[in-house]
Design an enzyme around this catalytic site. Structure first.
Site, short mmCIF file in Angstrom:
data_model
loop_
_atom_site.label_atom_id
_atom_site.label_comp_id
_atom_site.label_asym_id
_atom_site.label_seq_id
_atom_site.Cartn_x
_atom_site.Cartn_y
_atom_site.Cartn_z
N ASP A 74 42.85 -20.23 36.97
CA ASP A 74 43.05 -18.65 37.19
C ASP A 74 42.15 -18.16 35.86
O ASP A 74 42.37 -17.08 35.66
CB ASP A 74 43.19 -18.18 38.27
N GLU A 131 39.38 -24.16 35.69
CA GLU A 131 40.04 -23.48 35.16
C GLU A 131 40.65 -22.41 33.60
O GLU A 131 41.15 -21.70 33.99
CB GLU A 131 39.89 -21.48 36.61
N ASP A 186 40.04 -28.60 42.83
CA ASP A 186 39.90 -27.43 43.66
C ASP A 186 38.95 -28.06 43.66
O ASP A 186 37.70 -27.79 43.36
CB ASP A 186 40.20 -26.24 42.93
#
Length: 370
Positions: free
Chosen positions: A132, A162, A272
């Site tokens: 993130d 990310e 992911d």
């Protein structure tokens, strides 16, 4: 235009053509602005400088983050144009250093002089984690939290999603015992970290997703580990329910690429996926020779949900959602690779009151049977 009539070729010059291209141009400009805002945020976090000053130094360096960071940190000390903190704003008293400066610290594997593995090659471990990086809130402390997990578990391979350029620069500096291969250099991207002295890098390939709206692709890295050949893959498949069709197309690309590797090569995909179970069914399911590690281990409940807004409040979403977005697929000659364990990591809140990421990481251990 490569083919078509002359009237087709002339159409974009007319009003209808201009109207059709206007939304695309607007979307492209919006994406460009978002990428540059992201660059500015990351630069300010690493440089510890006034965010309003960042655009000018990036412009002077052609919006190349690494080049701009180098130029910024090499400015004369008496230059008052850039008030700043010491070069890494990530550093604090509780800082976890992955460079293994302490000779007594055995949590990070150092390369052996002979170049031979220092550990039993019959067992391998890896972490996959969406870290993130797009969330700028408490990013330095959260980055330290991720690094503390790497130091604690010392996995052979790390699959990250990310990642943003400043975060990557931080990892290169602090995770010096890993070779870092990235899926891009701008915006946000994936990365695969390989433990030096344990995993030998051979080659890499980036497979584009031609219809992505979110800068997504498939990163493939070929390595040798303990004399065995591996093809390691990671991706961050298209996000949100609205992009299900594109996500399924991307999954098909991943599975197709897994089948292209030679039979003697073990293939591991970890990333992911943003997948819902029904999407895997719509895709036709996994090929007979590709396995989902979580399903292989009997679908253990303790590590089922890697995105859980009730247990993880980083996103401050009032409703409770939980999904098994982060998945591990593997393809190996029959019986040559056996998953042994799967656990969640990043479950402890940091001093800032948040978790390292809105996703839990997955720590997987596998046995290699020769």
């Amino acid at each position: 235009m490569a083919s078509g009539s002359s009237s087709d070729a002339a159409e974009p010059a007319g009003p209808a053509g201009r109207a059709a291209s206007a939304p695309e141009a607007a979307q492209a400009e919006e994406d460009r602005v978002k990428r540059r805002r992201l660059q500015c945020l990351g630069f300010a976090l690493v440089g510890g400088c006034d965010p309003t000053m960042v655009p000018s130094v990036l412009r002077e360096n052609d919006w190349q983050t690494q080049k701009a960071l180098s130029a910024y940190f090499e400015l004369p000390e008496n230059d008052q144009g850039w008030p700043r903190q010491p070069p890494t704003s990530f550093k604090s008293e509780a800082y976890v250093d992955l460079t293994n400066e302490d000779a007594n610290d055995t949590t990070i594997l150092e390369a052996s002089p002979s170049g031979t593995p220092l550990e039993d090659s019959s067992t391998i471990s890896f972490i996959t984690w969406n870290i993130d990086g797009l969330d700028g809130c408490n990013l330095p402390e959260r980055a330290r939290g991720v690094c503390s997990c790497l130091a604690l578990y010392s996995p052979d391979v790390v699959f990250l999603q990310e990642v943003i350029p400043p975060y990557c620069a931080y990892l290169k500096k602090r995770a010096a015992s890993y070779t870092i291969i990235t899926g891009n250099e701008e915006g946000y991207f994936t990365a695969i970290l390989l433990k030096k002295g344990r995993v030998k890098f051979k080659s890499q390939e980036i497979i584009p997703f031609p219809n992505t709206k979110m800068m997504r692709n498939l990163l493939c890295v070929n390595v040798s580990l303990g004399g065995n050949e591996f093809c390691l893959m990671t991706s961050h498949l298209e996000s949100t329910r609205e992009h299900s069709a594109e996500r399924i197309r991307q999954l098909k690309t991943v599975l197709g690429k897994m089948q292209e590797a030679p039979d003697s090569t073990t293939v591991i995909f970890a990333g992911d996926t943003n997948l819902r179970d029904q999407e895997v069914i719509k895709c036709g399911g996994l090929p007979d020779n590709v396995f989902d590690a979580w399903e292989f281990l009997g679908k253990p409940k303790h590590c089922q949900y890697t995105w859980d807004t009730k247990a993880n409040n980083n996103l401050r979403i009032p409703a409770a959602y939980k999904h098994r977005f982060d998945r591990i697929f593997f393809r190996a000659e029959e019986g040559h690779l056996i998953p042994q364990s799967l656990d969640l990591v990043g479950l402890e809140k940091l001093d800032c009151g948040r978790f390292p990421s809105d996703h839990w990481g997955l720590l997987c251990t596998l046995n290699v049977v020769l």
